[in-house]
Design an enzyme around this catalytic site. Structure first.
Site, PDB file in Angstrom:
ATOM      1  CG  HIS A   1       0.413  11.502   0.622  1.00  0.00           C
ATOM      2  ND1 HIS A   1      -0.674  11.710  -0.211  1.00  0.00           N
ATOM      3  CD2 HIS A   1       0.104  10.409   1.377  1.00  0.00           C
ATOM      4  CE1 HIS A   1      -1.598  10.785   0.034  1.00  0.00           C
ATOM      5  NE2 HIS A   1      -1.151   9.991   0.993  1.00  0.00           N
TER       6      HIS A   1
ATOM      7  CG  ASP B   1      -2.096   1.042   1.014  1.00  0.00           C
ATOM      8  OD1 ASP B   1      -2.203   1.635  -0.083  1.00  0.00           O
ATOM      9  OD2 ASP B   1      -2.859   1.250   1.970  1.00  0.00           O
TER      10      ASP B   1
END
Length: 429
Positions: free
Chosen positions: A308, A304
């Site tokens: 960012h 996962d």
């Protein structure tokens, strides 16, 4: 040079042997004989050889969020972590809900050359949960999509989820569900419990995950289709999946490295690097997840990997984005939580991080044993070293690793994709 001689590698932790890579395949595995001098020799004494790792759950952000990651930088991070194949999630901009977008992502992976990229197609148009996306067109495209997910959003409409499961049966696809009942998690910031109340952060209850998993297992059994459960995070979810498997239903599941190692206690720092969806859970959940991965209830480890940009994490907790990096540290975390405590052997690591994810994703060129004639997708790993994770060392465009400053075991020394080195001596080739 026409190939590589890898001397003294321990395949899956067994006795050292020599591996010869020639023409993209493993041509020899006999330490008593040696090829001609037109190969480059790599001393692999003390190193473990594993089949190239396969990640069923990666966010590469391109197209649309190239400030956070690109297919090139994401696959470079994957190579540094020992991965030779990743499945790129659909929550891009535009969403990967058409044949055109998935083919674009697939081709970018091929052009980069560091890792094979298998796009995950969206289940619904725009991830909006209103109507099915072009599942058949994506399956028939050059990308040959077999995994479909609205990850980041739950397919919470039971009728729509049933239709998706029915549809993918036609081409042996699988629906990978982000199990999160939306009404139960409105405004949620961390695991619901005594700690969330004390910290004043809205809670994400375990039942919001477990209720969706239970429903979808029943739907998969009713339809006779394949269901994959993304990022399992609670002990209750483990029990539901265990019961589904005992019933013979075609359900697989994944756990993320961060849910194996980190707990909700990290939220006490209010550092948004630990904000993730589903959230970090309790120590009891973490122990249940480790046991489930060890006994096969949970099939695979998936990262996962969620990059960012700085501004999306360098802010107050409530305003921060969910997600953390995972590709470059996954194998180290698995060694720390599963191998060193004796819960998994290296052969079992290969099953959960290479063979099984390749089977679930229906990719035949990866997840194969290191034997004569097999594609030379190989990772050489040194389990003996320990290192302090430094976010500045990451080759990802983002720096939101939850392990910064932590000491973890192991280091990927080399990665080969079809015989071509993507990493050598711990550096991008």
């Amino acid at each position: 040079m026409n190939g590589y001689l890898i001397k003294g590698a321990s395949i899956l932790g067994d006795q050292p042997v020599d591996l010869v890579i020639r023409d993209g395949v493993i041509a020899l595995r006999d330490g008593s004989s040696h090829p001609s001098e037109d190969v480059e020799t790599i001393d692999a004494t003390g190193l473990i050889a594993l089949p190239g790792l396969v990640d069923l759950h990666t966010h590469l952000r391109e197209p649309g969020r190239e400030d956070a990651e690109t297919v090139l930088t994401g696959t470079q991070a994957a190579a540094m972590g020992g991965f030779t194949a990743v499945h790129a999630m659909a929550n891009t901009d535009p969403v990967a809900d058409t044949a055109g977008v998935v083919e674009q992502v697939w081709r970018l992976g091929r052009e980069g050359g560091y890792c094979d990229v298998y796009p995950v197609g969206a289940v619904t148009v725009g991830l909006a949960g209103q109507q099915l996306a072009e599942l058949g067109a994506m399956a028939d495209s050059a990308a040959r999509v077999r995994v479909f997910s609205d990850d980041g959003h739950c397919v919470d409409d039971a009728v729509l989820m049933r239709r998706a499961l029915e549809y993918v049966k036609a081409f042996d696809g699988v629906v990978a569900q982000h199990a999160q009942e939306p009404r139960l998690t409105e405004g949620a910031q961390m695991n619901e419990g005594e700690l969330s109340g004390r910290l004043g952060l809205a809670g994400w209850p375990a039942v919001a995950e477990e209720a969706v998993i239970a429903r979808d297992c029943l739907l998969a059994a009713h339809v006779g289709s394949r269901l994959h459960v993304c990022h399992v995070s609670t002990a209750g979810s483990v029990e539901i999946i265990r019961q589904a498997k005992a019933s013979g239903w075609n359900v697989t599941a994944e756990v993320c490295p961060h849910h194996l190692l980190l707990t909700d206690e990290r939220a006490t720092s209010y550092d948004p690097v630990f904000k993730v969806n589903p959230p970090l859970r309790t120590a009891a959940d973490t122990q249940a997840l480790r046991a489930a991965l060890a006994d096969g209830t949970i099939d695979i480890v998936a990262t996962d990997h969620a990059p960012h940009p700085l501004e999306d994490k360098d802010c107050e907790w409530a305003a921060a984005a969910f997600g953390m990096l995972g590709l470059e540290t996954a194998l180290s975390v698995v060694q720390e939580t599963m191998v060193d405590p004796g819960l998994l052997t290296w052969a079992e690591v290969a099953e959960r991080m290479s063979y099984a994810p390749a089977r679930i994703g229906r990719i035949g060129d990866h997840g194969q044993p290191l034997e004569d004639g097999a594609p030379a997708n190989i990772v050489l790993y040194d389990p003996s070293v320990r290192r302090v994770v430094d976010s500045a060392d990451s080759v990802s465009l983002s720096r939101n690793t939850p392990y910064a400053g932590m000491e973890l075991p192991g280091r990927v020394v080399a990665t080969f994709l079809r015989g071509k080195p993507t990493v050598l001596d711990g550096k991008l080739a």
